[in-house]
Scaffold this active site. Structure first.
Site, mmCIF file in Angstrom:
data_model
loop_
_atom_site.group_PDB
_atom_site.id
_atom_site.type_symbol
_atom_site.label_atom_id
_atom_site.label_comp_id
_atom_site.label_asym_id
_atom_site.label_seq_id
_atom_site.Cartn_x
_atom_site.Cartn_y
_atom_site.Cartn_z
ATOM 1 N N TRP A 188 -12.073 -19.848 43.572
ATOM 2 C CA TRP A 188 -12.895 -19.862 42.371
ATOM 3 C C TRP A 188 -12.971 -21.299 41.872
ATOM 4 O O TRP A 188 -11.947 -21.968 41.760
ATOM 5 C CB TRP A 188 -12.307 -18.984 41.250
ATOM 6 C CG TRP A 188 -13.048 -19.238 39.967
ATOM 7 C CD1 TRP A 188 -14.328 -18.876 39.668
ATOM 8 C CD2 TRP A 188 -12.575 -19.989 38.828
ATOM 9 N NE1 TRP A 188 -14.680 -19.345 38.409
ATOM 10 C CE2 TRP A 188 -13.631 -20.024 37.883
ATOM 11 C CE3 TRP A 188 -11.371 -20.630 38.521
ATOM 12 C CZ2 TRP A 188 -13.504 -20.671 36.653
ATOM 13 C CZ3 TRP A 188 -11.242 -21.281 37.285
ATOM 14 C CH2 TRP A 188 -12.312 -21.296 36.377
ATOM 15 N N GLU A 229 -15.397 -16.317 44.552
ATOM 16 C CA GLU A 229 -15.492 -15.575 43.287
ATOM 17 C C GLU A 229 -16.644 -16.088 42.428
ATOM 18 O O GLU A 229 -16.669 -17.242 42.018
ATOM 19 C CB GLU A 229 -14.160 -15.713 42.527
ATOM 20 C CG GLU A 229 -14.114 -14.928 41.219
ATOM 21 C CD GLU A 229 -12.737 -14.980 40.545
ATOM 22 O OE1 GLU A 229 -11.822 -15.642 41.093
ATOM 23 O OE2 GLU A 229 -12.588 -14.375 39.472
ATOM 24 N N LYS A 231 -19.259 -16.064 39.050
ATOM 25 C CA LYS A 231 -19.025 -16.023 37.603
ATOM 26 C C LYS A 231 -20.321 -16.317 36.857
ATOM 27 O O LYS A 231 -21.218 -16.975 37.398
ATOM 28 C CB LYS A 231 -17.938 -17.050 37.253
ATOM 29 C CG LYS A 231 -17.457 -16.995 35.821
ATOM 30 C CD LYS A 231 -16.155 -17.769 35.633
ATOM 31 C CE LYS A 231 -15.753 -17.719 34.165
ATOM 32 N NZ LYS A 231 -14.437 -18.295 33.913
ATOM 33 N N ASP A 268 -14.981 -10.247 39.710
ATOM 34 C CA ASP A 268 -14.029 -10.222 38.601
ATOM 35 C C ASP A 268 -14.672 -9.393 37.485
ATOM 36 O O ASP A 268 -15.847 -9.591 37.155
ATOM 37 C CB ASP A 268 -13.746 -11.658 38.145
ATOM 38 C CG ASP A 268 -12.719 -11.741 37.028
ATOM 39 O OD1 ASP A 268 -11.665 -12.371 37.236
ATOM 40 O OD2 ASP A 268 -12.984 -11.206 35.928
ATOM 41 N N HIS A 271 -16.680 -11.241 34.754
ATOM 42 C CA HIS A 271 -17.574 -12.347 35.121
ATOM 43 C C HIS A 271 -19.070 -12.039 35.086
ATOM 44 O O HIS A 271 -19.852 -12.683 35.781
ATOM 45 C CB HIS A 271 -17.205 -12.879 36.512
ATOM 46 C CG HIS A 271 -15.958 -13.704 36.493
ATOM 47 N ND1 HIS A 271 -15.587 -14.539 37.512
ATOM 48 C CD2 HIS A 271 -14.999 -13.843 35.542
ATOM 49 C CE1 HIS A 271 -14.447 -15.135 37.208
ATOM 50 N NE2 HIS A 271 -14.068 -14.722 36.018
ATOM 51 N N HIS A 295 -11.082 -8.618 41.083
ATOM 52 C CA HIS A 295 -10.144 -9.135 40.101
ATOM 53 C C HIS A 295 -10.143 -8.174 38.928
ATOM 54 O O HIS A 295 -11.127 -8.066 38.200
ATOM 55 C CB HIS A 295 -10.548 -10.548 39.646
ATOM 56 C CG HIS A 295 -9.910 -11.617 40.461
ATOM 57 N ND1 HIS A 295 -9.958 -12.946 40.160
ATOM 58 C CD2 HIS A 295 -9.148 -11.523 41.598
ATOM 59 C CE1 HIS A 295 -9.278 -13.643 41.068
ATOM 60 N NE2 HIS A 295 -8.790 -12.791 41.954
ATOM 61 N N ASP A 303 -15.159 -13.371 28.666
ATOM 62 C CA ASP A 303 -14.244 -13.262 29.801
ATOM 63 C C ASP A 303 -12.844 -13.671 29.356
ATOM 64 O O ASP A 303 -12.295 -14.669 29.796
ATOM 65 C CB ASP A 303 -14.753 -14.169 30.936
ATOM 66 C CG ASP A 303 -13.864 -14.124 32.151
ATOM 67 O OD1 ASP A 303 -13.257 -13.064 32.404
ATOM 68 O OD2 ASP A 303 -13.762 -15.155 32.851
ATOM 69 N N ASP A 305 -9.854 -12.316 29.669
ATOM 70 C CA ASP A 305 -8.683 -12.041 30.498
ATOM 71 C C ASP A 305 -7.557 -11.358 29.731
ATOM 72 O O ASP A 305 -6.388 -11.730 29.857
ATOM 73 C CB ASP A 305 -8.198 -13.321 31.200
ATOM 74 C CG ASP A 305 -9.196 -13.809 32.245
ATOM 75 O OD1 ASP A 305 -9.340 -13.150 33.271
ATOM 76 O OD2 ASP A 305 -9.864 -14.843 32.000
ATOM 77 N N ASP A 335 -5.958 -10.026 37.313
ATOM 78 C CA ASP A 335 -6.273 -11.362 36.807
ATOM 79 C C ASP A 335 -6.370 -11.305 35.291
ATOM 80 O O ASP A 335 -7.434 -11.042 34.738
ATOM 81 C CB ASP A 335 -7.593 -11.873 37.428
ATOM 82 C CG ASP A 335 -7.887 -13.314 37.022
ATOM 83 O OD1 ASP A 335 -6.982 -13.974 36.468
ATOM 84 O OD2 ASP A 335 -9.022 -13.785 37.253
HETATM 85 C C1 RNT Z 1 -11.636 -17.564 36.267
HETATM 86 C C2 RNT Z 1 -11.401 -16.656 37.432
HETATM 87 C C3 RNT Z 1 -10.189 -16.984 38.254
HETATM 88 C C4 RNT Z 1 -8.964 -17.346 37.425
HETATM 89 C C5 RNT Z 1 -7.674 -17.387 38.201
HETATM 90 C C6 RNT Z 1 -6.602 -18.108 37.478
HETATM 91 O O1 RNT Z 1 -12.613 -17.087 35.428
HETATM 92 O O2 RNT Z 1 -11.344 -15.343 37.008
HETATM 93 O O3 RNT Z 1 -9.938 -15.947 39.118
HETATM 94 O O4 RNT Z 1 -8.791 -16.459 36.368
HETATM 95 O O5 RNT Z 1 -7.887 -17.878 39.458
HETATM 96 ZN ZN ZN Z 2 -10.826 -13.900 38.483
#
Ligand code: RNT
Ligand code: ZN
Length: 427
Positions: A188, A229, A231, A268, A271, A295, A303, A305, A335
């Site tokens: 990513w 990945e 986004k 993810d 994302h 993810h 986003d 997390d 994640d």
């Molecule tokens: C960032 C991505 C990525 C990170 C990690 C730390 O938006 O989701 O995967 O969160 O690699």
């Molecule tokens: Zn991620």
């Protein structure tokens, strides 16, 4: 504390209920054991990493909160992971970021990292029979200050990150060889811009060319499975993300045409546009790709997390994988990173929630629901889908925990509180 007898009785009743829907709970419990979750090491220290200088989250990702007791070095982080894993049923993998290298004052930067910088992690994993996954860390570094890495127009900076990604793949292959287990290597990059770029094509061309160079070396898929990945946006990168969904979908086709068959996409859960969920994307991707990496994350308004819970979004994702009979084709990696609560609890809550959502999906009477659909009985389909949501899967979950020798229900909270008192509070 839930009593074992109570758990067994509730399970027996639940098994009967499920049997009436044609679901064999014992078979489901067997299947559960075969679905590993790759637990993200970076929840343990708010994405700080173990490099002496630099590290930390950047590139539009952010951990907030200042709960005491955060791991300050590799030993503490591994001890915390051990503690979390004791409270998880099934077998986990550990997902490492390159920023968790232990260089011990050696003057070596990310573009020249070697397997030996991860020696302690590899030995830790070997001793426990745990598989590792890997990620190059293209953020939290002075060379990523412009929020451009693999797409940086400055050849020197771009070269640094290409070399870092190549090094990561070499390390991933070495780890796989040593542990005898495939390593998923996920790339990513944060690359993007706060405001509107004048030349989107330039950056996307650069990213494509960088990736081509990174993937030029082919590792056997038994060793390394690469992922990219996509986004939509990050904080400070609202207007443009080079590696968008379309970019990587195109890149996968391009890589495939080039004979690179094992490259996969990472979806993810945070994302995409705020109301866009990934569940619907799974069947399309699996039709045209052998594998997919998800993810598992929870976006709250952005986003963010947040620590994962088994909410509707997550259940939808797991149901789609179940309905496609594809748990062997989808890699699941958590994640999330929340520094505002006990970090071990965060891991345990998030991974268990993921597993609970998988279990609920496996217990869905999918055949019955599909039958109703095929016969055009759409009211029956809806009724069965709704009924499935309240079938007693918690009773099956508790039995799973009991079988696996880990606390059932929320009984994992007491050992975490004890660890906080004995270990975390002394840091
Ligand atoms: C960032 C991505 C990525 C990170 C990690 C730390 O938006 O989701 O995967 O969160 O690699
Ligand atoms: Zn991620």
């Amino acid at each position: 504390m839930l009593k074992p007898d109570t758990i067994r009785q509730a399970y027996a009743a639940a098994a009967e209920t499920y049997a009436a829907y044609g679901i064999d709970t014992e078979a489901v419990l067997e299947q559960m054991k075969k679905i590993p979750i790759s637990m993200n090491c970076w929840q343990g220290d708010d994405v700080t990493g173990l490099e002496e200088q630099g590290g930390g989250a950047s590139g539009g990702i952010m951990s907030t909160g200042n709960h005491p007791g955060k791991a300050r070095n590799g030993e503490e982080l591994r001890a915390d992971i051990d503690q979390a894993m004791k409270l998880l049923p099934g077998k986990q993998r550990l997902n490492l970021h390159a920023s968790y290298a232990e260089r011990f004052s050696e003057n070596v930067d990310r573009d020249r990292y070697e397997t030996r910088h991860f020696r302690r992690w590899i030995d830790w994993a070997k001793a426990r029979g745990i598989a590792l996954d890997f990620n190059p860390t293209c953020f939290g570094h002075p060379m990523a200050a412009d929020n451009l890495t693999l797409a940086h127009p400055d050849e020197r900076i771009r070269r640094f990150w290409i070399d870092h990604c190549k090094a990561s793949r070499r390390i991933a292959a070495d780890i796989a060889g040593e542990l005898g287990q495939t390593v998923v290597n996920n790339i990513w990059v944060p690359d993007g811009m706060k405001d509107m770029p004048a030349d989107r094509t330039l950056y996307r061309r650069l990213l494509r060319d960088s990736l081509d160079e990174i993937f030029a070396v082919r590792y056997p898929a038994e060793l390394v499975v690469d992922a990219v990945e996509c986004k939509l946006f990050g904080i400070g990168l609202e207007s443009f993300t080079v590696g968008s969904h379309e970019f990587y979908m195109g890149y996968l086709a391009h890589a495939r045409a080039d004979g690179n068959d094992s490259l996969m996409l990472t979806l993810d859960m945070g994302h995409f546009h705020p109301t866009e969920t990934i569940a619907d994307k799974i069947s399309s991707l699996l039709l045209f790709n052998s594998h997919l990496l998800i993810h598992v994350s929870r976006a709250v308004k952005w986003d963010s997390d947040h620590v994962v819970i088994s909410d509707e979004n997550l259940q939808d994702v797991m149901r789609e994988i179940k309905r496609a009979a594809a748990f062997d084709r989808v890699y699941l990696a958590t994640d999330f990173f929340d520094g505002s609560i006990n970090r071990i609890a965060a891991w345990v809550i998030g991974v268990r929630a993921t597993q609970k959502a998988i279990l609920a999906a496996l217990l869905e009477p999918t055949e019955r629901i599909r039958e109703a659909e095929q016969q055009g009985r759409f009211a029956d389909r809806l009724a069965l889908m709704d009924e499935a949501r309240t079938l007693p899967y918690a009773a099956v979950w508790n039995q799973y925990c009991l079988n696996e020798g880990v606390p059932a229900g929320s009984d994992y909270l007491a050992p975490i509180a004890q660890y906080e008192k004995d270990v975390l509070s002394k840091r």
